[in-house]
Motif scaffolding. Structure first.
Motif, PDB file in Angstrom:
ATOM      1  N   GLY A   7     -47.616  28.013  27.838  1.00 34.37           N
ATOM      2  CA  GLY A   7     -49.213  27.903  28.040  1.00 34.37           C
ATOM      3  C   GLY A   7     -49.667  28.137  29.235  1.00 34.37           C
ATOM      4  N   GLY A   8     -51.076  28.116  29.377  1.00 33.41           N
ATOM      5  CA  GLY A   8     -51.605  28.326  30.497  1.00 33.41           C
ATOM      6  C   GLY A   8     -51.783  26.982  31.344  1.00 33.41           C
ATOM      7  N   SER A   9     -52.389  27.012  32.487  1.00 32.29           N
ATOM      8  CA  SER A   9     -52.844  25.796  33.273  1.00 32.29           C
ATOM      9  C   SER A   9     -53.712  24.739  32.730  1.00 32.29           C
ATOM     10  N   GLY A  10     -53.166  23.815  32.624  1.00 34.55           N
ATOM     11  CA  GLY A  10     -54.386  22.606  32.244  1.00 34.55           C
ATOM     12  C   GLY A  10     -54.552  22.649  30.801  1.00 34.55           C
ATOM     13  N   SER A  11     -53.423  23.140  30.030  1.00 34.75           N
ATOM     14  CA  SER A  11     -53.541  23.385  28.516  1.00 34.75           C
ATOM     15  C   SER A  11     -53.028  22.014  27.880  1.00 34.75           C
ATOM     16  N   GLY A  12     -52.455  21.302  28.550  1.00 30.88           N
ATOM     17  CA  GLY A  12     -51.835  20.032  27.609  1.00 30.88           C
ATOM     18  C   GLY A  12     -50.367  20.161  27.136  1.00 30.88           C
ATOM     19  N   LYS A  13     -49.702  21.208  27.901  1.00 31.79           N
ATOM     20  CA  LYS A  13     -48.131  21.349  27.685  1.00 31.79           C
ATOM     21  C   LYS A  13     -47.416  20.075  27.523  1.00 31.79           C
ATOM     22  N   SER A  14     -47.632  19.537  28.820  1.00 35.81           N
ATOM     23  CA  SER A  14     -46.752  18.221  28.843  1.00 35.81           C
ATOM     24  C   SER A  14     -46.928  17.136  28.000  1.00 35.81           C
ATOM     25  N   ALA A  15     -48.255  16.986  27.587  1.00 30.73           N
ATOM     26  CA  ALA A  15     -48.320  15.882  26.488  1.00 30.73           C
ATOM     27  C   ALA A  15     -47.809  16.308  25.139  1.00 30.73           C
ATOM     28  N   PHE A  16     -47.717  17.504  24.852  1.00 26.84           N
ATOM     29  CA  PHE A  16     -47.260  18.181  23.725  1.00 26.84           C
ATOM     30  C   PHE A  16     -45.679  17.962  23.699  1.00 26.84           C
ATOM     31  N   ALA A  17     -45.137  18.384  24.837  1.00 27.95           N
ATOM     32  CA  ALA A  17     -43.517  18.425  24.969  1.00 27.95           C
ATOM     33  C   ALA A  17     -43.161  16.824  24.982  1.00 27.95           C
ATOM     34  N   GLU A  18     -43.770  15.909  25.654  1.00 30.27           N
ATOM     35  CA  GLU A  18     -43.567  14.677  25.511  1.00 30.27           C
ATOM     36  C   GLU A  18     -43.447  13.955  23.864  1.00 30.27           C
ATOM     37  N   SER A  19     -44.599  14.302  23.288  1.00 29.87           N
ATOM     38  CA  SER A  19     -44.621  13.803  21.951  1.00 29.87           C
ATOM     39  C   SER A  19     -43.660  14.583  20.976  1.00 29.87           C
ATOM     40  N   CYS A  20     -43.059  15.677  21.428  1.00 32.21           N
ATOM     41  CA  CYS A  20     -41.833  16.342  20.835  1.00 32.21           C
ATOM     42  C   CYS A  20     -40.697  15.434  20.931  1.00 32.21           C
ATOM     43  N   PHE A  38     -43.320  18.876  48.199  1.00 36.54           N
ATOM     44  CA  PHE A  38     -43.510  19.534  49.539  1.00 36.54           C
ATOM     45  C   PHE A  38     -44.824  19.278  50.131  1.00 36.54           C
ATOM     46  N   ASP A  39     -45.809  18.987  49.163  1.00 43.57           N
ATOM     47  CA  ASP A  39     -47.073  18.624  49.900  1.00 43.57           C
ATOM     48  C   ASP A  39     -48.127  17.749  49.299  1.00 43.57           C
ATOM     49  N   GLU A  40     -49.117  17.295  49.485  1.00 48.30           N
ATOM     50  CA  GLU A  40     -49.885  16.124  48.976  1.00 48.30           C
ATOM     51  C   GLU A  40     -50.290  16.442  47.413  1.00 48.30           C
ATOM     52  N   GLU A  41     -50.564  17.894  47.112  1.00 47.74           N
ATOM     53  CA  GLU A  41     -50.857  18.174  45.862  1.00 47.74           C
ATOM     54  C   GLU A  41     -49.789  17.710  44.885  1.00 47.74           C
ATOM     55  N   SER A  42     -48.729  18.335  45.511  1.00 48.94           N
ATOM     56  CA  SER A  42     -47.513  18.295  44.563  1.00 48.94           C
ATOM     57  C   SER A  42     -47.142  16.724  44.361  1.00 48.94           C
ATOM     58  N   HIS A  43     -47.380  15.854  45.431  1.00 48.59           N
ATOM     59  CA  HIS A  43     -47.087  14.430  44.951  1.00 48.59           C
ATOM     60  C   HIS A  43     -47.986  13.995  44.243  1.00 48.59           C
ATOM     61  N   ARG A  44     -49.255  14.501  44.134  1.00 42.13           N
ATOM     62  CA  ARG A  44     -50.276  14.200  43.289  1.00 42.13           C
ATOM     63  C   ARG A  44     -50.030  14.437  41.728  1.00 42.13           C
ATOM     64  N   LYS A  45     -49.428  15.412  41.686  1.00 45.11           N
ATOM     65  CA  LYS A  45     -48.984  16.166  40.465  1.00 45.11           C
ATOM     66  C   LYS A  45     -47.720  15.192  39.766  1.00 45.11           C
ATOM     67  N   ILE A  46     -46.792  15.027  40.567  1.00 48.90           N
ATOM     68  CA  ILE A  46     -45.638  14.090  40.158  1.00 48.90           C
ATOM     69  C   ILE A  46     -46.152  12.839  39.612  1.00 48.90           C
ATOM     70  N   ALA A  47     -47.134  12.226  40.516  1.00 46.89           N
ATOM     71  CA  ALA A  47     -47.658  10.763  40.156  1.00 46.89           C
ATOM     72  C   ALA A  47     -48.301  10.986  38.877  1.00 46.89           C
ATOM     73  N   ARG A  48     -49.030  11.720  38.681  1.00 46.26           N
ATOM     74  CA  ARG A  48     -49.876  12.108  37.415  1.00 46.26           C
ATOM     75  C   ARG A  48     -48.802  12.059  36.155  1.00 46.26           C
ATOM     76  N   HIS A  49     -47.882  13.005  36.406  1.00 47.49           N
ATOM     77  CA  HIS A  49     -46.792  13.102  35.289  1.00 47.49           C
ATOM     78  C   HIS A  49     -46.048  11.716  35.220  1.00 47.49           C
TER      79      HIS A  49
END
Lengths: 173, 126
Positions: A7-20, A38-49
């Protein structure tokens, strides 16, 4: 079974995959994390997941390159997230497979699928945009595109998530 | 709420008109910011969100506010976020934020149509 979720960016792929993965039942849950922090943005993403899957009892294995070296306990339900990061790591990190990326990643996918009860792979649609990219980026699209096609060919199920709506592309059984 | 999404220049608005009967639209490129809460229908909703972000307005609860204040609105938007992750931080943030907003709106919508070549596929219908 192998289930490809794209899917595209910000589409809810992770939430769906986790529910599967949760739907597969109580067997051990493994999360293969491929994003290299490698940078602050990726740390933020990892924390969110991490926050998203906090209460879902996943054991996390980090794998930036060399998926075929990762050993999975037999019968575990595995969520690999995400293919677009793994491919970039294999192409550009020193320890990566470089020109051999497509073959190395596919060996890794088969290796994990052999021991996993179920394998859900999150990938990414990065192929439709009216932008002329440089040769290196084109090569990245080519590798990831090939890998998505090869996984889809062997997968039992392929789903595209469109703004949280699951559009099934392939379903066997 | 009804959502019509798809690539640029795919005849989304014309398709949406035939489905909904709506003929009066406001344009997300040029409208006033508060019109999102009073209009019947908006085209270029992605540009509305982009303009808000360019002017550093808080869009973190935009979807919730639209659902609360204009629950029957019809929105037409480009489906973005299908290209290579952009180098510029604003562009990355825009496409992901827009995706999250649309995901919330799609969850609330009674209908979501995806338009390619002027032809719609209903991907959600309550």
């Amino acid at each position: 079974m192998i289930h490809l979720v794209t899917g595209g960016s910000g589409s809810g792929k992770s939430a769906f995959a986790e529910s599967c993965i949760l739907d597969f039942g109580p067997a051990q849950r493994i999360y293969i994390a491929t994003m290299y922090p490698f940078d602050e943005e990726s740390h933020r993403k990892i924390a969110r997941h991490r926050e998203m899957r906090k209460s879902k009892a996943f054991d996390t294995i980090e794998c930036f390159t060399g998926l075929e070296q990762v050993d999975i306990p037999g019968g575990a339900n595995v969520l690999l997230e995400c293919m677009s990061n793994l491919v970039a790591n294999e192409m550009y990190q020193e320890a990566g497979a470089h020109e051999e990326t497509v073959a190395a990643v596919m060996r890794g996918v088969r290796h994990v699928a052999e021991s996993a009860g179920n394998l859900v792979i999150v990938s990414n649609e990065i192929f439709s945009d009216g932008v002329e990219y440089d040769a290196e980026t084109r090569r990245y699209q080519e590798y990831l595109g090939k890998i998505n096609c090869e996984i889809a060919r062997v997968a039992d199920r392929v789903s595209e998530v469109v703004y949280g709506i699951v559009v099934e592309a392939k379903e066997i059984g | 709420m009804k959502l019509f999404i798809g690539g640029a220049c795919q005849g989304k608005r014309v398709y949406a008109e035939t489905v909904t009967g709506i003929t009066e639209w406001i344009d997300g490129n040029v409208c006033e910011y508060d019109e999102i809460y009073s209009c019947k229908a908006m085209t270029h909703f992605h540009m509305y969100v982009r303009r808000c972000m360019e002017e550093k307005k808080d869009v973190s609860e935009l979807a919730e506010h639209i659902i609360e204040r204009n629950p029957d609105v019809v929105l037409v938007a480009n489906e973005i976020g299908y290209g290579v992750v952009p180098v510029e931080a604003f562009e990355r943030n825009y496409r992901e934020t827009f995706g999250r907003i649309c995901t919330k709106l799609a969850a609330y919508s009674s209908e979501v149509h995806r338009v390619v070549c002027g032809l719609g596929t209903v991907i959600k219908h309550d």
